[in-house]
Design a protein around this motif. Structure first.
Motif, PDB file in Angstrom:
ATOM      1  N   ARG A  49       1.009  -1.120  -0.142  1.00 28.43           N
ATOM      2  CA  ARG A  49       0.048  -0.140  -0.028  1.00 28.43           C
ATOM      3  C   ARG A  49       1.018   1.321  -0.094  1.00 28.43           C
ATOM      4  NH1 ARG A  49      -3.468   1.827  -2.172  1.00 28.43           N
ATOM      5  NH2 ARG A  49      -3.990   3.420  -0.647  1.00 28.43           N
ATOM      6  N   CYS A  50       1.927   1.167   0.731  1.00 26.34           N
ATOM      7  CA  CYS A  50       2.829   2.352   0.677  1.00 26.34           C
ATOM      8  C   CYS A  50       3.437   2.680  -0.796  1.00 26.34           C
ATOM      9  CB  CYS A  50       4.055   2.181   1.539  1.00 26.34           C
ATOM     10  SG  CYS A  50       3.712   2.037   3.263  1.00 26.34           S
ATOM     11  N   ALA A  51       3.497   1.700  -1.454  1.00 28.23           N
ATOM     12  CA  ALA A  51       4.008   1.891  -2.937  1.00 28.23           C
ATOM     13  C   ALA A  51       3.207   2.433  -3.741  1.00 28.23           C
ATOM     14  CB  ALA A  51       4.713   0.497  -3.505  1.00 28.23           C
ATOM     15  N   GLU A  52       1.740   1.797  -3.547  1.00 29.72           N
ATOM     16  CA  GLU A  52       0.665   2.077  -4.308  1.00 29.72           C
ATOM     17  C   GLU A  52       0.347   3.689  -4.025  1.00 29.72           C
ATOM     18  OE1 GLU A  52      -1.996  -2.038  -4.715  1.00 29.72           O
ATOM     19  OE2 GLU A  52      -2.301  -0.581  -3.128  1.00 29.72           O
ATOM     20  N   SER A  53       0.432   4.013  -2.920  1.00 28.30           N
ATOM     21  CA  SER A  53       0.053   5.424  -2.512  1.00 28.30           C
ATOM     22  C   SER A  53       0.989   6.427  -3.064  1.00 28.30           C
ATOM     23  CB  SER A  53       0.327   5.976  -0.998  1.00 28.30           C
ATOM     24  OG  SER A  53       1.575   5.609  -0.647  1.00 28.30           O
ATOM     25  N   ILE A  54       2.225   5.985  -3.656  1.00 25.67           N
ATOM     26  CA  ILE A  54       3.112   6.804  -4.360  1.00 25.67           C
ATOM     27  C   ILE A  54       2.519   7.292  -5.883  1.00 25.67           C
ATOM     28  CG2 ILE A  54       5.423   7.006  -5.465  1.00 25.67           C
ATOM     29  CD1 ILE A  54       5.619   7.319  -2.621  1.00 25.67           C
ATOM     30  N   LEU A  55       1.941   5.949  -6.392  1.00 25.12           N
ATOM     31  CA  LEU A  55       1.560   6.134  -7.746  1.00 25.12           C
ATOM     32  C   LEU A  55       0.250   6.779  -7.842  1.00 25.12           C
ATOM     33  CD1 LEU A  55       2.228   2.258  -9.002  1.00 25.12           C
ATOM     34  CD2 LEU A  55       3.246   4.455  -9.841  1.00 25.12           C
ATOM     35  N   GLU A  56      -0.524   6.718  -6.627  1.00 27.23           N
ATOM     36  CA  GLU A  56      -1.920   7.222  -6.672  1.00 27.23           C
ATOM     37  C   GLU A  56      -1.719   8.944  -6.603  1.00 27.23           C
ATOM     38  OE1 GLU A  56      -4.020   5.525  -3.516  1.00 27.23           O
ATOM     39  OE2 GLU A  56      -3.874   3.581  -4.323  1.00 27.23           O
ATOM     40  N   LYS A  57      -0.821   9.361  -5.789  1.00 28.17           N
ATOM     41  CA  LYS A  57      -0.389  10.893  -5.484  1.00 28.17           C
ATOM     42  C   LYS A  57       0.169  11.349  -6.850  1.00 28.17           C
ATOM     43  CE  LYS A  57       0.040  10.792  -0.621  1.00 28.17           C
ATOM     44  NZ  LYS A  57       0.816  11.140   0.483  1.00 28.17           N
ATOM     45  N   LEU A  58       0.979  10.359  -7.568  1.00 36.03           N
ATOM     46  CA  LEU A  58       1.365  10.979  -8.884  1.00 36.03           C
ATOM     47  C   LEU A  58       0.536  10.990 -10.154  1.00 36.03           C
ATOM     48  CD1 LEU A  58       4.995   9.224  -9.042  1.00 36.03           C
ATOM     49  CD2 LEU A  58       4.591  11.581  -8.839  1.00 36.03           C
TER      50      LEU A  58
END
Length: 422
Positions: A302-311
């Motif tokens: 989820r930490c990795a996914e959150s980066i993509l979501e914010k981008l």
């Protein structure tokens, strides 16, 4: 590394697990070697005990001027027998260790069967791939047209699979690394760490990169290795330690240069910077207890996914099948970003739970709160994210008809307020 006791208890189950990866049965062979080794060790201990007893008897006879010649002859024979047994134990130890070191981790029961990536299972999709009124271009077409992505100069300097970035694209790559680190340290609870990019054999072996992947890494003339990922030094930092439960989970992150020989990838992704010999990546590593590792795996992903979501980069989470799961992993989630220029989903992050596979190789343990013998920790690693591949995704998803690139809102403070690269 595998637990020989678990293998000894059920070699058929061990073989069944490895068969999911297409590996022939080895359980009975290992059990036979292990049994012979234990018998040789028992015989050696018996010889050692007899030798000590003989020493006492010979000493007593000599003090009384008795005849000890027969006992001395027996002692010589025993010493010879012990030498042979020691050699046999060492030989069997080596065979067992070498075979175990060559075998991949046992897969989690939830990992689907399948021979390759075609059997991977999409867990969920986030975002909607953009629809352009023009033909989407690939990152290298965009970058070269901007005059800020130079493969020709890189080839002159270093050969194939290198790139020189200039101007705003170079700054965008730097911004991505800084943004990811800030997210993981400020929001996700990881400790920022700077690590060496040169490590020794022990660090590579402990993190399952040796001997299996020696041909995929670069080695220096003095015998050190250029790291394929910061997973190696971060995870190996706890090698040989007994950690206190109160200090777990230990979460670490690092932005580092990474180096891979890309052995066996001839002809794959030869255009552009998708597959490079040198690249930057923000790595996440967690060290935790067996009871918490599954939850930690979900948290890390989820930490990795959150980066993509914010981008604002569309992505999908994929559970890798048995045939596509990496050597050291028990279970892996890949995150695949949508690349409009390719019209395809491409891996941008891989988050794996290795359970105690790496911990056994490097003897990393923790002391249970309730007391008792130290227990092997569980280690997890994940990309959060690969900077170069994220740069590709940002460029292709943010492209405009005139060839310019819209900078994601969250990166603009790192870009001096720049909203568009043109």
């Amino acid at each position: 590394m595998h637990d020989i006791r678990a293998l000894r208890a059920d070699p058929a189950a061990f073989d069944a697990d490895l068969a999911r990866r297409g590996i022939d049965p080895v359980g009975q062979k290992l059990v036979s070697w292990d049994e012979e080794r234990r018998q040789a060790q028992t015989a050696l201990q018996e010889k050692q005990a007899r030798r000590k007893a003989l020493a006492r008897e010979i000493g007593a006879l000599k003090r009384t001027e008795g005849d000890s010649s027969a006992l001395e002859a027996e002692a010589i024979t025993i010493r010879s027998d012990m030498e042979h047994l020691e050699l046999r134990v060492a030989d069997l130890d080596g065979q067992i260790t070498d075979l175990l070191a060559s075998l991949p981790n046992r897969l989690d029961a939830s990992v689907p069967d399948g021979p390759d990536e075609t059997a991977n299972v999409v867990q969920h999709v986030w975002g909607t791939p953009p629809e352009f009124s023009f033909t989407a271009r690939q990152h290298f077409e965009l970058g070269e047209a901007l005059g800020q992505m130079d493969f020709g100069t890189a080839a002159k300097l270093s050969g194939a699979r290198f790139v020189v970035l200039r101007g705003a694209l170079a700054r965008l790559a730097r911004a991505l690394g800084q943004f990811m680190l800030d997210q993981h340290t400020d929001e996700n609870g990881y400790e920022e760490t700077q690590v060496p990019v040169l490590v020794n054999d022990a660090a590579m072996y402990g993190t399952d990169k040796l001997p299996k992947f020696a041909d995929q890494s670069f080695r220096t003339e003095d015998g050190r290795w250029l790291i394929p990922t910061a997973e190696v030094p971060l995870t190996a930092s706890v090698a040989g330690e007994i950690l206190e439960t109160a200090t777990l989970p230990r979460r670490m992150t690092a932005l580092s240069q990474c180096f891979r020989s890309e052995a066996g990838s001839a002809g794959r992704d030869v255009r552009g910077m998708l597959r490079q010999h040198q690249f930057e990546k923000v790595e996440m590593v967690s060290v935790t207890t067996p009871e918490e590792s599954d939850a930690e795996h979900e948290r890390m992903t989820r930490c990795a996914e959150s980066i993509l979501e914010k981008l604002g980069v569309p992505y999908r989470r994929v559970l890798l099948c048995a045939g596509d799961t990496g050597f050291g992993a028990a279970k892996t989630f890949d995150l695949e970003a949508w690349l409009p220029g390719q019209g395809a989903w491409r891996e941008i992050s891989s988050c794996s739970n290795t359970r105690d596979f790496q911990a056994r190789r490097m003897n990393a343990r923790f002391r249970p709160q309730g007391g008792g013998a130290p227990v092997f920790v569980h280690t997890l690693n994940g990309s959060g994210l690969a900077v170069g591949r994220t740069l590709i995704a940002v460029m292709e998803n943010g492209q405009n008809e005139d060839g310019s690139i819209t900078v994601p809102d969250v990166l603009r403070p790192y870009m001096g307020g720049l909203a568009r690269i043109s």
